[in-house]
Design an enzyme around this catalytic site. Structure first.
Site, PDB file in Angstrom:
ATOM      1  N   CYS A  14      21.564 102.991  57.677  1.00  0.00           N
ATOM      2  CA  CYS A  14      21.278 101.571  57.899  1.00  0.00           C
ATOM      3  C   CYS A  14      20.880 100.925  56.576  1.00  0.00           C
ATOM      4  CB  CYS A  14      20.152 101.442  58.928  1.00  0.00           C
ATOM      5  SG  CYS A  14      19.406  99.811  58.985  1.00  0.00           S
ATOM      6  N   CYS A  17      17.263  99.922  56.517  1.00  0.00           N
ATOM      7  CA  CYS A  17      16.374 101.064  56.273  1.00  0.00           C
ATOM      8  C   CYS A  17      16.352 101.419  54.787  1.00  0.00           C
ATOM      9  CB  CYS A  17      16.820 102.274  57.096  1.00  0.00           C
ATOM     10  SG  CYS A  17      16.700 102.004  58.880  1.00  0.00           S
ATOM     11  N   ASP A 389      40.787  87.341  22.070  1.00  0.00           N
ATOM     12  CA  ASP A 389      40.913  87.785  20.692  1.00  0.00           C
ATOM     13  C   ASP A 389      42.406  88.056  20.475  1.00  0.00           C
ATOM     14  OD1 ASP A 389      40.183  88.871  18.134  1.00  0.00           O
ATOM     15  OD2 ASP A 389      40.435  90.862  19.009  1.00  0.00           O
ATOM     16  N   ASP A 574      38.382  93.484  22.180  1.00  0.00           N
ATOM     17  CA  ASP A 574      38.546  94.943  22.183  1.00  0.00           C
ATOM     18  C   ASP A 574      37.704  95.670  21.144  1.00  0.00           C
ATOM     19  OD1 ASP A 574      40.145  94.056  19.942  1.00  0.00           O
ATOM     20  OD2 ASP A 574      40.990  96.071  19.917  1.00  0.00           O
ATOM     21  N   ASP A 578      33.795  92.006  18.509  1.00  0.00           N
ATOM     22  CA  ASP A 578      33.870  91.133  19.683  1.00  0.00           C
ATOM     23  C   ASP A 578      32.641  91.262  20.577  1.00  0.00           C
ATOM     24  OD1 ASP A 578      36.427  90.200  19.000  1.00  0.00           O
ATOM     25  OD2 ASP A 578      37.395  91.902  19.989  1.00  0.00           O
TER      26      ASP A 578
END
Length: 680
Positions: A14, A17, A389, A574, A578
């Site tokens: 649950c 729970c 990029d 990449d 960046d």
């Protein structure tokens, strides 16, 4: 200093729970934080002090059992098969007794069937009341069914328990199926590596193997660590990492990643990363952490569920006792109030909404799209501007010869051949591109490098110079270089022979990706550190809306900051440079699972295929996930509201109420798990 630990759990069926266990464990002094990942059956604990770890774990396990009987720490990673079979057999036994009671109209038969079907629910309700835990599904089911017995609605009281247990069983199966889809990735972690030591093959744990070791990988075996092929050639199954079904051919000098499967020959691989730093380990860490970052919709439903159930209980009390003061018929109004109680459980929402996001994350991992949390799936659907990029993102980062200009007396092929004989001594990307274009050549015997300029070769009485226009000017020649791409000039003795133009090649699917994004109304921008002319030409080739070149990393970040003021921006990059831009955008996507560590850390989505079209797929995945989540929200609330209204006017019976609770939960869960089957 906190210590983090992840422990498999079982028996937590649950989501409510799970939230209660989280709250109670976090309140302990020794615990800094606790998160129960319901979807992967794991508890993540950060200890303030782990000196009494074993004692604390025993105490925490007691808390788990109190909140939900059967919950425990599981060394077998939550198999739960035994408990699942007991629940099914108990349901079948109770159903048989119920059928006999219906046939004989026996009150005793109904009581026995009720006890078999719901004894654990009643026990849980009484235990929770003792610990002042009100308004959970066990309490609601118990009050509703005891009330039904009190007004002599015996069949309906038993049916509620029967269908509740059936719903719990089917719901458990659905959740376990979802868990397995992710745990198939989490269980991929290699457990052994065959290491070459003094000519012998010795089996070691990958964690014991150092960088630079030589591994033997036989046909059918999993690559245990990232490395480079030293000898051998084979086909590798990369589907587990990238979702790519086509085998990848590798030979000496090429990289392989942990998690790939060697399909053919014997490979010798030199390790380049420790086991803990492998691409597979990064994937596992990303998926493990993903469910901790909840989407706004998920957070909203969790908060709403805490208010929704008590409100419905209060309404049920009003319905039971206020109308009879004016119109009489207490038994009829109590019956209608019991209908309120049966359908007031928020399980359909509390479970199916997180399961929807979990399904989206799981479906993405199968396609090689690793999303770090549900919140980023939501953000992807809101993006109206995507900033790329250039190098390594829209282009391959590999150069190709695009044009050759020569003087009289020498052909283009002769110039390329001469340059290749010099460039063979260099590992520069431009040199490699020229040598690849020419093929097999023999290098000059005497070659020297002029750092920052180019190469110089001596061949008997001839001197050959290969390099940039700046190198030519240093040698006394005035060169006008008007080419858009990058040029390599060739000079023999005092004469300029010509130039070789090279360009970074556009990825094969980049145009398709840009067209798809623009077709969806998304603005496309490229920010590049490359020369403005080069960036402009690539931008025109791809059909981008805006292109800016000659930008330093901090200038990219400033440009993105300006955009985010009025737009929802995704940045796709990449490399290490960046990382700041990835972190600053509303959502950052990094290309390639073997990219820079800092870029992968800063990004919110990792695209393992290194393909621009995966940006489109990631956005589509976000939209699919959000669509399914809102379908569940509207369906669950709509159905419950309708049955509540019908029950208020005496049209709906408890049978409809059972469907509005259990049936809606099952249908919502089934709808959420559709995403896990979307693998193509």
């Amino acid at each position: 200093m906190t210590a983090r630990e992840t422990i498999p759990v079982s028996g937590i069926t649950c989501a409510n729970c799970a939230a209660k266990i989280e709250r109670e464990v976090t309140m302990r002094e020794e615990v800094s934080s606790c998160r129960v990942d319901f979807t992967t059956s794991r508890m993540i604990i950060e200890w303030e002090s782990s000196s009494n770890r074993e004692t604390m774990l025993e105490s925490i396990e007691q808390t788990m059992r109190r909140v939900e009987p059967g919950a425990k720490f599981d060394k077998r990673d939550g198999d739960q098969t035994e408990g699942r079979d007991v629940t099914l057999w108990r349901f079948l036994a109770a159903a048989l007794m119920f059928s006999i009671a219906l046939w004989t109209d026996s009150i005793a038969g109904f009581v026995v069937a009720y006890g078999v079907a719901g004894y654990d629910v009643i026990y849980g309700a009484v235990r929770n009341i003792w610990h002042r835990e009100w308004f959970d599904e066990k309490f609601l089911m118990t009050i509703a069914t005891i009330g039904a017995f009190a007004i002599s609605e015996y069949p309906e009281a038993v049916a509620v328990m029967l269908f509740y247990q059936l719903g719990e069983y089917v719901q458990g199966r659905a959740v376990r199926a979802s868990r397995r889809s992710i745990q198939s990735l989490l269980n991929m972690k290699p457990t052994r590596a065959r290491v070459l030591e003094d000519g012998d093959e010795v089996e070691r744990s990958p964690e014991e193997v150092s960088i630079g070791s030589h591994l033997v990988i036989r046909s059918g075996e999993l690559v245990p660590m990232d490395g480079t092929v030293v000898s051998g050639a084979s086909s590798l199954d990369t589907a587990s990492l990238t979702g790519e079904s086509i085998p990848r051919q590798v030979s000496a000098g090429e990289d392989v990643l942990a998690g790939m499967v060697n399909m053919e020959g014997r490979l010798i691989v030199q390790t380049t990363r420790l086991a803990a730093e492998s691409s597979l380990q990064k994937m596992i860490a990303l998926v493990e952490e993903a469910n901790g970052k909840k989407a706004k919709t998920e957070q909203m439903i969790t908060r709403l569920a805490k208010v929704y159930t008590p409100v419905v209980v209060v309404l049920a009390t009003i319905v039971a006792f206020v109308p009879p003061l004016f119109v009489g018929d207490l038994e009829e109004w109590v019956y209608r109030a019991l209908i309120f109680l049966v359908i007031s459980c928020p399980c359909a929402l509390v479970i199916s909404i997180p399961l929807g996001y979990f399904g989206g994350i799981g479906a993405g991992s199968k396609r090689g799209i690793l999303v770090k949390g549900g919140e980023y799936l939501d953000t992807l659907t809101e993006v109206d501007t995507i900033v790329f990029d250039k190098t390594g993102t829209l282009t391959t980062g590999r150069f190709e010869v695009t044009d050759v200009m020569t003087t009289e007396g020498i052909s283009a092929e002769q110039l390329l051949h001469l340059a290749a004989r010099v460039e063979l001594a260099s590992n520069h990307p431009l040199a490699i591109a020229i040598v690849d274009r020419v093929g097999e050549v023999i290098a000059f015997d005497s070659i020297q490098e002029e750092p920052g300029y180019g190469l110089y070769a001596h061949d008997q009485d001839d001197h050959i110079y290969v390099g940039s226009a700046r190198y030519m000017r240093k040698l006394g020649l005035t060169i006008e270089d008007s080419s858009v791409g990058t040029s390599v000039h060739v000079m023999k003795n005092d004469s300029w022979l010509g130039r070789i133009e090279l360009m970074d090649t556009v990825k094969s699917d980049a145009i398709t990706a840009i067209d798809a994004l623009k077709g969806s109304g998304i603005r496309t921008v490229m920010l590049s550190g490359d020369r403005r002319q080069v960036a402009t030409k690539i931008g025109e080739q791809l059909g981008l809306d805006e292109v800016r070149g000659e930008l330093l990393p901090h200038e990219k970040v400033e440009a993105i900051e300006r955009m985010t003021i009025s737009q929802k921006v995704a940045f796709v990059g990449d490399g290490m440079n960046d990382a700041a831009a990835l972190a600053r955008a509303n959502v950052g996507l990094v290309m390639g699972g073997v990219g820079s560590d800092s870029a992968v850390t800063a990004a919110d989505v990792v695209l393992m295929h290194d393909a621009p079209t995966d940006v489109v797929r990631a956005i589509e995945l976000g939209k699919q996930t959000k669509r399914i989540v809102w379908q569940n929200i509207l369906f669950a609330f709509g159905t419950k509201a309708l049955v509540l209204l019908l029950g208020l006017f005496g049209i709906a019976t408890m049978w409809e109420a059972v469907f509005a609770d259990v049936g809606v939960a099952l249908l919502a869960i089934a709808n959420a798990t559709r995403l896990l089957r979307m693998t193509s």
